[in-house]
Every structure is written in C-alpha cells, then in structure tokens.
Motif scaffolding. Sequence first.
Motif, PDB file in Angstrom:
ATOM      1  N   ASN A  35      -8.470  14.805  15.699  1.00 56.53           N
ATOM      2  CA  ASN A  35      -8.736  13.366  15.767  1.00 56.53           C
ATOM      3  C   ASN A  35      -9.717  13.025  16.883  1.00 56.53           C
ATOM      4  O   ASN A  35     -10.551  12.128  16.731  1.00 56.53           O
ATOM      5  CB  ASN A  35      -7.430  12.594  15.960  1.00 56.53           C
ATOM      6  N   SER A  36      -9.625  13.737  18.003  1.00 54.86           N
ATOM      7  CA  SER A  36     -10.539  13.455  19.114  1.00 54.86           C
ATOM      8  C   SER A  36     -11.963  13.847  18.745  1.00 54.86           C
ATOM      9  O   SER A  36     -12.925  13.175  19.138  1.00 54.86           O
ATOM     10  CB  SER A  36     -10.093  14.186  20.385  1.00 54.86           C
ATOM     11  N   TYR A  37     -12.130  14.915  17.971  1.00 54.88           N
ATOM     12  CA  TYR A  37     -13.458  15.339  17.519  1.00 54.88           C
ATOM     13  C   TYR A  37     -14.004  14.418  16.424  1.00 54.88           C
ATOM     14  O   TYR A  37     -15.211  14.184  16.336  1.00 54.88           O
ATOM     15  CB  TYR A  37     -13.423  16.771  16.987  1.00 54.88           C
ATOM     16  N   LEU A  38     -13.108  13.936  15.565  1.00 55.72           N
ATOM     17  CA  LEU A  38     -13.534  13.065  14.471  1.00 55.72           C
ATOM     18  C   LEU A  38     -13.922  11.673  14.977  1.00 55.72           C
ATOM     19  O   LEU A  38     -14.806  11.022  14.426  1.00 55.72           O
ATOM     20  CB  LEU A  38     -12.426  12.931  13.423  1.00 55.72           C
ATOM     21  N   GLY A  39     -13.227  11.213  16.012  1.00 54.41           N
ATOM     22  CA  GLY A  39     -13.448   9.847  16.481  1.00 54.41           C
ATOM     23  C   GLY A  39     -12.679   8.833  15.653  1.00 54.41           C
ATOM     24  O   GLY A  39     -12.854   7.624  15.784  1.00 54.41           O
ATOM     25  N   TYR A  40     -11.792   9.301  14.783  1.00 49.92           N
ATOM     26  CA  TYR A  40     -10.909   8.470  13.966  1.00 49.92           C
ATOM     27  C   TYR A  40      -9.757   9.364  13.524  1.00 49.92           C
ATOM     28  O   TYR A  40      -9.776  10.578  13.749  1.00 49.92           O
ATOM     29  CB  TYR A  40     -11.649   7.876  12.753  1.00 49.92           C
ATOM     30  N   HIS A  41      -8.743   8.768  12.916  1.00 55.55           N
ATOM     31  CA  HIS A  41      -7.595   9.562  12.461  1.00 55.55           C
ATOM     32  C   HIS A  41      -7.927  10.296  11.159  1.00 55.55           C
ATOM     33  O   HIS A  41      -8.411   9.679  10.203  1.00 55.55           O
ATOM     34  CB  HIS A  41      -6.374   8.661  12.235  1.00 55.55           C
ATOM     35  N   PHE A  42      -7.648  11.596  11.127  1.00 55.64           N
ATOM     36  CA  PHE A  42      -7.772  12.354   9.879  1.00 55.64           C
ATOM     37  C   PHE A  42      -6.909  11.684   8.824  1.00 55.64           C
ATOM     38  O   PHE A  42      -5.796  11.228   9.106  1.00 55.64           O
ATOM     39  CB  PHE A  42      -7.317  13.802  10.089  1.00 55.64           C
ATOM     40  N   MET A  43      -7.423  11.643   7.594  1.00 53.34           N
ATOM     41  CA  MET A  43      -6.706  10.918   6.542  1.00 53.34           C
ATOM     42  C   MET A  43      -6.515  11.754   5.283  1.00 53.34           C
ATOM     43  O   MET A  43      -7.289  12.672   5.006  1.00 53.34           O
ATOM     44  CB  MET A  43      -7.479   9.643   6.188  1.00 53.34           C
ATOM     45  N   LEU A  44      -5.477  11.403   4.564  1.00 55.19           N
ATOM     46  CA  LEU A  44      -5.225  11.944   3.230  1.00 55.19           C
ATOM     47  C   LEU A  44      -5.172  10.762   2.268  1.00 55.19           C
ATOM     48  O   LEU A  44      -4.446   9.788   2.522  1.00 55.19           O
ATOM     49  CB  LEU A  44      -3.897  12.705   3.190  1.00 55.19           C
ATOM     50  N   ASN A  45      -5.942  10.834   1.197  1.00 58.09           N
ATOM     51  CA  ASN A  45      -5.937   9.781   0.184  1.00 58.09           C
ATOM     52  C   ASN A  45      -5.349  10.324  -1.110  1.00 58.09           C
ATOM     53  O   ASN A  45      -5.774  11.370  -1.597  1.00 58.09           O
ATOM     54  CB  ASN A  45      -7.360   9.283  -0.076  1.00 58.09           C
ATOM     55  N   GLY A  46      -4.379   9.613  -1.642  1.00 55.07           N
ATOM     56  CA  GLY A  46      -3.769  10.056  -2.885  1.00 55.07           C
ATOM     57  C   GLY A  46      -2.966   8.953  -3.524  1.00 55.07           C
ATOM     58  O   GLY A  46      -2.881   7.832  -3.010  1.00 55.07           O
ATOM     59  N   SER A  47      -2.361   9.263  -4.652  1.00 62.86           N
ATOM     60  CA  SER A  47      -1.539   8.278  -5.363  1.00 62.86           C
ATOM     61  C   SER A  47      -0.069   8.672  -5.252  1.00 62.86           C
ATOM     62  O   SER A  47       0.273   9.858  -5.124  1.00 62.86           O
ATOM     63  CB  SER A  47      -1.963   8.191  -6.830  1.00 62.86           C
ATOM     64  N   VAL A  48       0.782   7.660  -5.280  1.00 61.90           N
ATOM     65  CA  VAL A  48       2.228   7.891  -5.169  1.00 61.90           C
ATOM     66  C   VAL A  48       2.779   8.258  -6.543  1.00 61.90           C
ATOM     67  O   VAL A  48       2.619   7.502  -7.505  1.00 61.90           O
ATOM     68  CB  VAL A  48       2.944   6.645  -4.615  1.00 61.90           C
ATOM     69  N   VAL A  49       3.403   9.432  -6.624  1.00 56.16           N
ATOM     70  CA  VAL A  49       3.952   9.907  -7.898  1.00 56.16           C
ATOM     71  C   VAL A  49       5.452  10.145  -7.742  1.00 56.16           C
ATOM     72  O   VAL A  49       5.972  10.242  -6.631  1.00 56.16           O
ATOM     73  CB  VAL A  49       3.253  11.215  -8.349  1.00 56.16           C
ATOM     74  N   LYS A  50       6.133  10.223  -8.855  1.00 61.63           N
ATOM     75  CA  LYS A  50       7.582  10.466  -8.831  1.00 61.63           C
ATOM     76  C   LYS A  50       7.859  11.891  -8.384  1.00 61.63           C
ATOM     77  O   LYS A  50       7.246  12.832  -8.866  1.00 61.63           O
ATOM     78  CB  LYS A  50       8.201  10.224 -10.211  1.00 61.63           C
ATOM     79  N   GLY A  51       8.802  12.023  -7.448  1.00 61.60           N
ATOM     80  CA  GLY A  51       9.234  13.340  -7.010  1.00 61.60           C
ATOM     81  C   GLY A  51      10.616  13.649  -7.568  1.00 61.60           C
ATOM     82  O   GLY A  51      11.032  13.076  -8.577  1.00 61.60           O
ATOM     83  N   LYS A  52      11.324  14.523  -6.878  1.00 58.94           N
ATOM     84  CA  LYS A  52      12.665  14.906  -7.357  1.00 58.94           C
ATOM     85  C   LYS A  52      13.752  13.963  -6.865  1.00 58.94           C
ATOM     86  O   LYS A  52      14.910  14.090  -7.247  1.00 58.94           O
ATOM     87  CB  LYS A  52      12.979  16.335  -6.887  1.00 58.94           C
ATOM     88  N   GLY A  53      13.375  13.023  -5.985  1.00 58.39           N
ATOM     89  CA  GLY A  53      14.350  12.058  -5.486  1.00 58.39           C
ATOM     90  C   GLY A  53      15.322  12.623  -4.477  1.00 58.39           C
ATOM     91  O   GLY A  53      16.356  12.015  -4.187  1.00 58.39           O
ATOM     92  N   LEU A  54      15.015  13.792  -3.920  1.00 62.72           N
ATOM     93  CA  LEU A  54      15.941  14.425  -2.964  1.00 62.72           C
ATOM     94  C   LEU A  54      16.066  13.611  -1.679  1.00 62.72           C
ATOM     95  O   LEU A  54      17.132  13.573  -1.067  1.00 62.72           O
ATOM     96  CB  LEU A  54      15.443  15.845  -2.641  1.00 62.72           C
TER      97      LEU A  54
END
Length: 312
Positions: free
Chosen positions: A179-198
């Motif tokens: 994050n310090s090298y990027l100058g912003y927070h590393f991000m993950l972009n995705g969609s919310v899908v159904k899991g196993k509900g554990l």
Amino acid sequence: MKIIKSKKESFHQATAITIGTFDGVHIGHQKIISRLINTAKKQGLDAVILTFFPHPRMVLQKDTSIKLINTLNEKAEILENLGLDILYIKEFTQEFSRLTAEDFVSKILVNQLNVKKIIIGYDHHFGRNRTANIDDLIAFGEQYNFEVEEITAQEINDVSVSSTKIRQALLQGDIKTANSYLGYHFMLNGSVVKGKGLGHTIGFPTANIQIDETYKLIPKHGVYVVSSIINNKTYYGMMNIGVNPTVSNDIKQSIEVHFFNFNNSIYGNALTIKLLHRLRDEIKFESVDALKEQLKNDEISSKLYLENNEPK
C-alpha cells in the motif's frame, strides 16, 4: 477520461504521450503521469497513456502465470482519478511485437495518436526485439516533428518502487509495504455470489467474492482488515483468503468478507474491497469452537486497528 481500444481511430487533437504497462499505477508511475498531465495542459495537448494488453510477457513468453496488480478496469479508474485525458489500450499481439521501431513511431505514434510530445524513461526500449532506445526515439522526433522529454535515471531511482516489488510484497502478505508503494489501498473487485453458508452457522456471515479476471493477483492466504462502499456508505470488516481448512476439505480458494454491523443481502452486488491491514495467516483449528473464538479475537483486533488508523 476517454478509453480507446479501436485499432482504426485516429486522434485529431495533438497529444502528449507516455508509454508502458503501468501495472499498479504506483507512486513512481504517478510521478511520471503527473508530469505528463501538467505538460499537456501547458502546451494545449491531450494527455495520453499508451498501454498494452495482454501483458507482453503473456504473449511473447507464453507466461500465463504472471498475475497483475490491477485489472484493466481498476487501472482505468485510477488513471481517471489522476486526471488523464485518454487511455489508449493497444492489443499486444505477436504481429504487433514484430513492428519495426520506425513503423511503430510513424504508424502508431504519429499517424494514429498525433503525438507532439513524448515523456519517457531513459531506459525505454521499443520496436521489434526492443532494439531501439531513447536516442533512436529522439532521432525519430526530429524526423517526425515531435519532442522527447527524457526522465533520467536519477529521477526514476528517487522513487525506488517497482511493480515487481509490489507483487512480491502482496504474495508475501506484506500489505503495508504494498500500500505504501501504491499510494492507495490494494483492491479486489468482484461480485457477491452464494457460498456454502458456513459463516452463518458460526455467527460470522460472509459475502463470498468472485473475481472474474484470472490474471488478477490475489495476495497471500490469510485474514485481512478491509473496507468497502456499499450503497454509498463505507463499511469495515475482515476478509479471509484461503480454503477454510477447519470447516472444509475443499482445496478451491475462496475470498470471504465479514462486514461489521451489516445484515443486508447483497447477492449479485459488485464490490470493491480495499485491503487495509493483515492480521494473520489462515490456520486449521482443532475444532469449530476454537475457530469461533479466534474469529472473535480477529474482530477485536480489527476494530482496534481501525480505531487507531482509520479516519473517524
């Protein structure tokens, strides 16, 4: 900001250009881009980044294992926020790699992109087998009537950051350095899908995040403090990247976020998850009760981190 992928579109407005993959758009890249934008404004030019996709290593070396810090959409959003006028995404192919240096300059930079100024690093190489260098580019500039502004070794070395160093930090779970090298927070972009509900069964319901881009780098397995904007409001939480070894025999990686003080259904939503801090490695516990106890401790640690590090 305009995004162009067309092979045929030519620019009517004269341009100032820099060239590169710019994976991560880190603080070193931002220094170059800021210079490009300021120069373009002063000279009445459009500020353009010429970038390539797929990554040249994927094409020339058949290196499908390389993972990138940004998806194309993430890169575009960052560049737009920096004030860039045009992002030109050139498809990188075997055929394109065989263009001679002069053909690249005359056909792409001059005829298509209407270049009047190029801002580029001292060590830039281009053309077939990357045989042409900055001196060749300056000579082409004199021939085709554009100016080349060289970024010196000293200027580049002043910011001892590289995309490679950031990738290594992320793969080691060193989100603070990344994050310090990027100058912003590393991000993950995705969609919310159904899991196993554990998660629901143990009191920690999670949003399962599916990332479609297979080339996107996923950091080291473990538990992270994260944030996301949902319905225009920022929510914080903790995220696990891994295989849930305590409650599952599945070896498939999952990305699951437990948001604090949030109970709404968000299946199908597209989310941007920002990674703020890493708490620990993923662990296989002796029992589900031991896992629940650890998750309670993780929540306490997360909130303590947020209290001391995030703006109120």
